[in-house]
Design a protein around this motif. Structure first.
Motif, PDB file in Angstrom:
ATOM      1  N   GLY A  65     -27.077  24.821  31.357  1.00 43.19           N
ATOM      2  CA  GLY A  65     -27.792  24.629  32.316  1.00 43.19           C
ATOM      3  C   GLY A  65     -27.989  22.698  32.240  1.00 43.19           C
ATOM      4  O   GLY A  65     -30.060  22.615  33.134  1.00 43.19           O
ATOM      5  N   LYS A  66     -27.675  21.936  31.678  1.00 40.10           N
ATOM      6  CA  LYS A  66     -27.816  20.651  31.750  1.00 40.10           C
ATOM      7  C   LYS A  66     -27.556  19.746  32.633  1.00 40.10           C
ATOM      8  O   LYS A  66     -26.282  20.316  33.314  1.00 40.10           O
ATOM      9  N   LEU A  67     -28.155  18.708  33.006  1.00 38.81           N
ATOM     10  CA  LEU A  67     -27.462  18.124  34.379  1.00 38.81           C
ATOM     11  C   LEU A  67     -27.711  16.852  34.407  1.00 38.81           C
ATOM     12  O   LEU A  67     -29.151  16.427  33.742  1.00 38.81           O
ATOM     13  N   ALA A  68     -27.082  15.595  34.313  1.00 36.85           N
ATOM     14  CA  ALA A  68     -27.516  14.604  33.942  1.00 36.85           C
ATOM     15  C   ALA A  68     -27.259  13.618  35.527  1.00 36.85           C
ATOM     16  O   ALA A  68     -25.753  14.096  35.544  1.00 36.85           O
ATOM     17  N   GLN A 124     -23.251  11.993  26.721  1.00 38.28           N
ATOM     18  CA  GLN A 124     -24.046  12.466  25.223  1.00 38.28           C
ATOM     19  C   GLN A 124     -25.490  13.198  26.023  1.00 38.28           C
ATOM     20  O   GLN A 124     -25.532  14.371  24.979  1.00 38.28           O
ATOM     21  N   PHE A 125     -26.592  12.728  26.910  1.00 33.91           N
ATOM     22  CA  PHE A 125     -27.362  14.352  27.339  1.00 33.91           C
ATOM     23  C   PHE A 125     -26.430  15.460  27.414  1.00 33.91           C
ATOM     24  O   PHE A 125     -26.881  16.288  27.032  1.00 33.91           O
ATOM     25  N   LEU A 126     -25.120  15.684  28.157  1.00 36.97           N
ATOM     26  CA  LEU A 126     -24.541  17.283  28.423  1.00 36.97           C
ATOM     27  C   LEU A 126     -24.303  17.790  27.289  1.00 36.97           C
ATOM     28  O   LEU A 126     -24.247  19.112  26.769  1.00 36.97           O
ATOM     29  N   THR A 127     -23.896  17.001  26.454  1.00 38.42           N
ATOM     30  CA  THR A 127     -23.907  17.324  24.599  1.00 38.42           C
ATOM     31  C   THR A 127     -24.433  18.229  23.837  1.00 38.42           C
ATOM     32  O   THR A 127     -23.695  18.300  22.466  1.00 38.42           O
ATOM     33  N   THR A 128     -25.615  17.005  24.031  1.00 32.96           N
ATOM     34  CA  THR A 128     -26.357  17.176  22.687  1.00 32.96           C
ATOM     35  C   THR A 128     -27.208  18.726  23.535  1.00 32.96           C
ATOM     36  O   THR A 128     -27.154  19.043  23.874  1.00 32.96           O
ATOM     37  N   ASP A 129     -28.160  18.889  22.053  1.00 28.55           N
ATOM     38  CA  ASP A 129     -28.334  19.737  22.139  1.00 28.55           C
ATOM     39  C   ASP A 129     -30.119  19.367  22.174  1.00 28.55           C
ATOM     40  O   ASP A 129     -31.613  20.645  22.524  1.00 28.55           O
ATOM     41  N   MET A 130     -30.501  18.423  22.549  1.00 29.51           N
ATOM     42  CA  MET A 130     -31.406  17.405  22.784  1.00 29.51           C
ATOM     43  C   MET A 130     -32.271  18.080  23.714  1.00 29.51           C
ATOM     44  O   MET A 130     -31.411  18.012  25.181  1.00 29.51           O
ATOM     45  N   LYS A 175     -36.633   9.575  25.465  1.00 23.97           N
ATOM     46  CA  LYS A 175     -37.613   8.801  24.895  1.00 23.97           C
ATOM     47  C   LYS A 175     -36.346   8.276  24.349  1.00 23.97           C
ATOM     48  O   LYS A 175     -36.525   7.066  23.030  1.00 23.97           O
ATOM     49  N   LYS A 176     -35.337   8.826  23.509  1.00 21.89           N
ATOM     50  CA  LYS A 176     -34.564   8.464  22.392  1.00 21.89           C
ATOM     51  C   LYS A 176     -33.533   7.049  22.925  1.00 21.89           C
ATOM     52  O   LYS A 176     -33.236   6.319  22.823  1.00 21.89           O
ATOM     53  N   VAL A 177     -33.467   7.576  24.435  1.00 27.66           N
ATOM     54  CA  VAL A 177     -32.699   6.382  24.779  1.00 27.66           C
ATOM     55  C   VAL A 177     -33.725   5.159  25.410  1.00 27.66           C
ATOM     56  O   VAL A 177     -33.081   3.917  25.432  1.00 27.66           O
ATOM     57  N   SER A 178     -35.151   5.250  25.323  1.00 25.21           N
ATOM     58  CA  SER A 178     -35.912   4.376  25.985  1.00 25.21           C
ATOM     59  C   SER A 178     -36.528   3.738  25.024  1.00 25.21           C
ATOM     60  O   SER A 178     -36.303   2.294  25.105  1.00 25.21           O
ATOM     61  N   ALA A 179     -35.748   3.998  24.258  1.00 23.26           N
ATOM     62  CA  ALA A 179     -35.794   2.355  22.561  1.00 23.26           C
ATOM     63  C   ALA A 179     -34.289   2.509  22.088  1.00 23.26           C
ATOM     64  O   ALA A 179     -34.580   1.073  22.091  1.00 23.26           O
ATOM     65  N   GLU A 180     -33.233   2.414  23.495  1.00 29.14           N
ATOM     66  CA  GLU A 180     -32.323   2.247  23.253  1.00 29.14           C
ATOM     67  C   GLU A 180     -31.804   0.851  24.245  1.00 29.14           C
ATOM     68  O   GLU A 180     -31.048   0.515  24.579  1.00 29.14           O
TER      69      GLU A 180
END
Length: 151
Positions: free
Chosen positions: A68-71, A94-100, A107-112
């Motif tokens: 159910g993850k979509l990006a 990375q989002f599709l493969t992470t558990d976050m 939020k992690k992406v915004s820091a980078e």
């Protein structure tokens, strides 16, 4: 130009109405090598096209997982690209493969965000215990990601 159109209705009023309708194009560079949408190798969990341009292999512009993850990502038109910037397509992969969850990931992406050329990124968790959640972050706009609310 990359474009994403979507309509999100987490509680449709009829069986004949879709929760999410999404249409997108990849980019304006028609000769850029890519693989058609398919499940990733031995991983039958993620469905997406894959970028095959040298140095950017494995990134994607749109994908969905069986969890159910979509990006989806679009570029941001800017006068001059930084050729040393990180590849934006990796953000979707990375989002599709992470558990976050989507908001924590953005939020992690915004820091980078400053390490990439301009982009707009949508990340969604569909059919979660909390209900469907769709979030947005663009590294040329607000400093924090936002949760999109249906209208």
């Amino acid at each position: 130009m990359c474009i994403i159109f979507f309509k999100f209705d987490p509680r449709p009023t009829s069986k004949n109405v879709y929760r999410l309708i999404l249409a997108a194009n990849r980019d304006e560079f028609y000769h850029r090598p890519s693989k058609l949408a398919d499940f990733w190798g031995n991983n039958n969990e993620i469905l997406s096209g894959l970028d095959m341009e040298e140095g950017k292999e494995g990134g994607t512009w749109l994908g969905i997982s069986t969890r159910g993850k979509l990006a989806a990502i679009t570029n941001y038109l800017q006068p001059k690209l930084d050729l040393e910037a990180r590849g934006r397509g990796k953000l979707v992969a990375q989002f599709l493969t992470t558990d976050m969850d989507s908001l924590s990931y953005l939020k992690k992406v915004s820091a980078e965000g400053h390490l990439y050329n301009g982009f707009n990124l949508i990340a969604a968790d569909l059919s979660t215990e909390k209900g469907d959640v769709i979030c947005y972050y663009g590294n040329r706009g607000e400093p924090e990601p936002i949760v999109l609310e249906p209208v």
